[in-house]
Design a protein around this motif. Structure first.
Motif, mmCIF file in Angstrom:
data_model
loop_
_atom_site.group_PDB
_atom_site.id
_atom_site.type_symbol
_atom_site.label_atom_id
_atom_site.label_comp_id
_atom_site.label_asym_id
_atom_site.label_seq_id
_atom_site.Cartn_x
_atom_site.Cartn_y
_atom_site.Cartn_z
ATOM 1 N N GLY A 39 0.817 -1.228 0.000
ATOM 2 C CA GLY A 39 0.000 0.000 0.000
ATOM 3 C C GLY A 39 0.844 1.268 0.000
ATOM 4 O O GLY A 39 0.454 2.297 0.572
ATOM 5 N N LEU A 40 1.989 1.232 -0.649
ATOM 6 C CA LEU A 40 2.921 2.379 -0.650
ATOM 7 C C LEU A 40 2.290 3.580 -1.374
ATOM 8 O O LEU A 40 1.910 3.477 -2.545
ATOM 9 C CB LEU A 40 4.231 1.985 -1.334
ATOM 10 C CG LEU A 40 5.406 2.924 -1.121
ATOM 11 C CD1 LEU A 40 5.876 2.882 0.332
ATOM 12 C CD2 LEU A 40 6.566 2.529 -2.039
ATOM 13 N N THR A 41 2.162 4.659 -0.636
ATOM 14 C CA THR A 41 1.454 5.831 -1.161
ATOM 15 C C THR A 41 2.263 7.103 -0.902
ATOM 16 O O THR A 41 2.887 7.235 0.150
ATOM 17 C CB THR A 41 0.082 5.970 -0.456
ATOM 18 O OG1 THR A 41 -0.661 4.760 -0.682
ATOM 19 C CG2 THR A 41 -0.714 7.162 -0.995
ATOM 20 N N LYS A 42 2.218 8.025 -1.881
ATOM 21 C CA LYS A 42 2.846 9.338 -1.682
ATOM 22 C C LYS A 42 1.841 10.410 -2.088
ATOM 23 O O LYS A 42 1.266 10.355 -3.176
ATOM 24 C CB LYS A 42 4.121 9.467 -2.528
ATOM 25 C CG LYS A 42 4.881 10.759 -2.299
ATOM 26 C CD LYS A 42 5.490 10.834 -0.910
ATOM 27 C CE LYS A 42 6.172 12.160 -0.655
ATOM 28 N NZ LYS A 42 6.716 12.224 0.706
ATOM 29 N N ARG A 43 1.653 11.333 -1.175
ATOM 30 C CA ARG A 43 0.730 12.447 -1.469
ATOM 31 C C ARG A 43 1.479 13.776 -1.332
ATOM 32 O O ARG A 43 2.301 13.921 -0.431
ATOM 33 C CB ARG A 43 -0.433 12.454 -0.456
ATOM 34 C CG ARG A 43 -1.380 11.300 -0.612
ATOM 35 C CD ARG A 43 -2.614 11.464 0.276
ATOM 36 N NE ARG A 43 -3.196 10.170 0.558
ATOM 37 C CZ ARG A 43 -2.958 9.440 1.649
ATOM 38 N NH1 ARG A 43 -2.166 9.895 2.586
ATOM 39 N NH2 ARG A 43 -3.522 8.259 1.803
ATOM 40 N N PHE A 44 1.172 14.710 -2.221
ATOM 41 C CA PHE A 44 1.628 16.097 -2.073
ATOM 42 C C PHE A 44 0.371 16.950 -2.022
ATOM 43 O O PHE A 44 -0.204 17.274 -3.061
ATOM 44 C CB PHE A 44 2.506 16.527 -3.249
ATOM 45 C CG PHE A 44 3.785 15.743 -3.366
ATOM 46 C CD1 PHE A 44 4.748 15.816 -2.368
ATOM 47 C CD2 PHE A 44 4.025 14.917 -4.460
ATOM 48 C CE1 PHE A 44 5.934 15.089 -2.471
ATOM 49 C CE2 PHE A 44 5.201 14.197 -4.559
ATOM 50 C CZ PHE A 44 6.153 14.274 -3.562
#
Lengths: 223, 437
Positions: A11-16
């Motif tokens: 579930g690797l997630t990156k948000r900006f």
């Protein structure tokens, strides 16, 4: 017997802010595997590479590299993981301009443990630059600079090699040389994750992972 | 590897460093020059002040008894107590004998110039330029020419011995007196001395004397002449001493109020420093029955000027420090921005922030050392130019300036780099290596 899992994301997630360039990536990479990550511009390839190389921290999910859960590490701890477990190859080579080819390779040794010029010379000889050790980056061709970059990535025997468009700045002849090097590394049993637009590079990988809008849309063996 | 990187960074990127080094050299040379002058200014000022005359006046002890009412001196011993001329060489034999530039005795007597005016004036006797044998230096010469270089003679100086072989004695006529009596060099005058048994003697006016003082209304002759006319062989009334002294400071001012207020350590330090007051005390100890009085206007003026010069030096040094620190700061920001990818790469390869800091601050420190050394050389030259144009002599180079200046230069380079170096922490490899996030 299945080889051990070197890299695993859950579930690797990156948000900006409101933008999510990478969304819930689940992936496993086994020792000695060559994985090509492909996708159009803006699909999240570079964001994924930044997370996998511990240059950035994920917003959510887990990332286990060679048995180390890295998602919750501090910047200082991520520096140690980069130093110990990752070999990085860049599209723009990123060599220190005032250091020779040999010194650029030794730089990675210096930050890892201790320098050994003999080992560094062997690493350069391994990529066919045994005769160019004393040259500055400005005195080397693009292909030669990329080979120095590969030698630098290999010098500390990392658990994984992460390459970002390694042939993106090379002409056809040099692309061929670098491709041969990657084939050789694969034969030696190195684990390679390579971000590329180049279908020829992906052709030789064991597996192709396609990204679109930050999600994995395709993950299967290339052969 | 660290030193290899440092060396290569300098050899291969010398243009980048040259500007920072030049900034340090400019401030370091200024600081070196000012430090040199600041250290040497006390001695320079002391020598400069010597051209304004003596700074110590020695009189018989009884003369020093204050007995003045309404501005009138009622001291009954005034002009009746004397110092033995034979004791004077002892002035040059005190602990600070090397600091005694010269001394000149005085003896005056009242005389009347014969002629239509019958004017009563002072005849002052002194040494003009006389050889005075002292222990260790038989050739030592002293006199009013040395002690009071501002005495200007139009004509010639009289001879030291007085009248010889039946020839008339030689005198200087004060400028005011000469104007009043219309005297000029070469004129002959007759003076009458002694009220009880008057005697007349002829003199040749050898020159016209300008001093800006009371001597301009008097005649000046050799000491031997006046002693003979006054019947006071071997006697003098006062001695002017010119001594090289250190400027007044807190300790000497405390001693000036009362030497009893000093504790033993302070007293030793005061006694063993060439203050005008401690030199005066040693003269009193050397010659019996005299009082040695510093001319405080000279000493205090010297101290005040030196203090002001040193304050100016400090202010300019601080200004140079701040200006070059800001220059270095600006250059460091530019350098960090130019080398952002290099910094990002180091971090990507596993360098901790402090390791990148260390490299940049070490580069700054080396710039400081090189700039400081070059600044010392340039500053040594600059201090000579300043010394020659202000004091008319070279400024001695103090070796202590070198380590102090290098330390200050390194401090400038480091303090200028320290704040911008914080940018290193804010450079993320993911941003600078890919140009995006």
């Amino acid at each position: 017997m299945a080889k051990k899992i070197v890299l695993e994301t859950k579930g690797l997630t990156k948000r900006f802010g409101s933008v999510t360039p990478l969304d819930s990536i689940n992936m496993q990479v086994r020792e000695g595997e060559w994985v090509a990550i492909m996708g159009p511009s803006g699909s999240g390839k570079t964001t994924m590479l930044n997370l996998l190389s511990c240059l950035d921290a994920p917003s959510a999910g887990e990332y286990i590299l060679d048995g180390v859960a890295t998602a919750t590490l501090t910047e200082k701890q991520r520096v140690a993981v980069r130093r110990e477990k990752i070999g990085l190859i860049f599209q723009q080579f990123h060599l220190v301009p005032y250091l020779t080819a040999l010194e650029n390779v030794m730089l990675a040794q210096y930050y890892h443990s201790m320098i050994d010029s003999k080992d560094a010379e062997q690493a350069l000889a391994h990529v066919g630059l045994g005769h160019r050790t004393g040259h500055l980056p400005s005195q080397l061709s693009g292909g030669e600079q990329q080979r120095v970059c590969i030698a630098r990535a290999l010098i500390n025997q990392p658990a994984i090699i992460l390459a970002d468009e390694p042939t993106g700045n090379l002409d056809e002849a040099n692309e061929e040389v670098v491709l041969d090097l990657f084939k050789g590394l694969h034969r030696e049993g190195r684990t390679i994750i390579l971000v590329t637009h180049n279908p020829e590079l992906a052709e030789f990988s064991d597996r192709v992972v396609r990204l679109q809008h930050g999600r994995v849309v395709h993950d299967e063996s290339a052969h | 590897m660290f030193f290899r990187m440092l060396r290569q960074s300098f050899f291969r990127g010398w243009r980048r460093k040259a500007l920072a080094t030049a900034t340090i050299v400019l401030s370091a040379s200024l600081i070196t020059a000012l430090m040199n002058i600041s250290i040497d200014v006390g001695d320079k000022m002391s020598r400069e002040m010597k051209s304004y005359g003596a700074n110590i006046n020695v009189v018989p002890k009884s003369e020093a008894i204050p007995l003045e009412i309404g501005g009138v001196d009622y001291n009954p011993l005034k002009d009746r107590a004397f110092i033995n001329e034979a004791d004077l060489p002892r002035i040059k034999e005190i602990f600070w004998h090397n600091n005694i530039v010269g001394f000149a005795p005085f003896l005056k007597t009242g005389v009347v110039i014969s002629g239509k005016e019958k004017k009563r004036i002072n005849l002052i006797g002194t040494w003009f330029d006389r050889q005075v044998p002292i222990s260790g230096d038989d050739e030592y010469r002293t006199g009013i020419k040395l002690v009071s270089p501002y005495w200007q003679v139009r004509g010639e100086w009289p001879n030291e011995q007085g009248a010889q072989n039946g020839m008339p004695g030689e005198v200087l006529a004060g400028a005011l007196l000469a104007r009043e009596l219309n005297l000029k060099a070469g004129d002959q005058i007759t003076v009458r001395t002694g009220d009880k048994a008057p005697r007349e003697e002829n003199f040749v006016v050898k020159g016209i004397l300008t001093t800006g003082g009371a001597e301009e209304k008097a005649l000046v002759a050799s000491l031997a002449t006046v002693q003979r006319l006054a019947g006071l062989a071997g006697k003098v009334q006062s001695v002017s001493v010119s001594a090289l002294t250190v400027p007044e400071d807190r300790l000497s001012r405390k001693a000036r109020h009362s030497s009893d207020s000093l504790d033993s350590a302070e007293y030793d330090r005061w006694y063993c420093t060439a203050y005008v007051s401690s030199v005066s005390l040693q003269i009193e100890e050397a010659i019996p029955n005299v009082t040695s009085r510093p001319i405080w206007q000279v000493a205090a003026g010297e101290g005040a000027v030196v203090n002001k010069i040193q304050l100016l030096m400090i202010v300019v040094t601080i200004a140079a420090f701040i200006a070059s620190g800001l220059g270095i700061s600006s250059l460091t920001v530019t350098t960090i921005m130019e080398r952002a990818r290099e910094i990002g790469l180091m971090k990507a390869l596993g360098a901790a922030d402090w390791e990148v800091y260390l490299l940049f601050l070490s580069e700054s420190a080396v710039v400081g050392v090189v700039g400081g050394l070059l600044g010392c050389v340039a500053g040594a030259g600059l201090s000579q130019i300043i010394g020659l144009s202000i004091f008319g002599s070279t400024v001695s180079f103090s070796p202590i300036v070198i380590p102090v200046n290098i330390a200050v230069s390194v401090l400038i380079a480091l303090s200028g780099s320290l704040m911008p170096s914080r940018l290193i922490t804010k450079l993320y490899p993911a941003e600078v290596l890919h140009g995006r996030r």
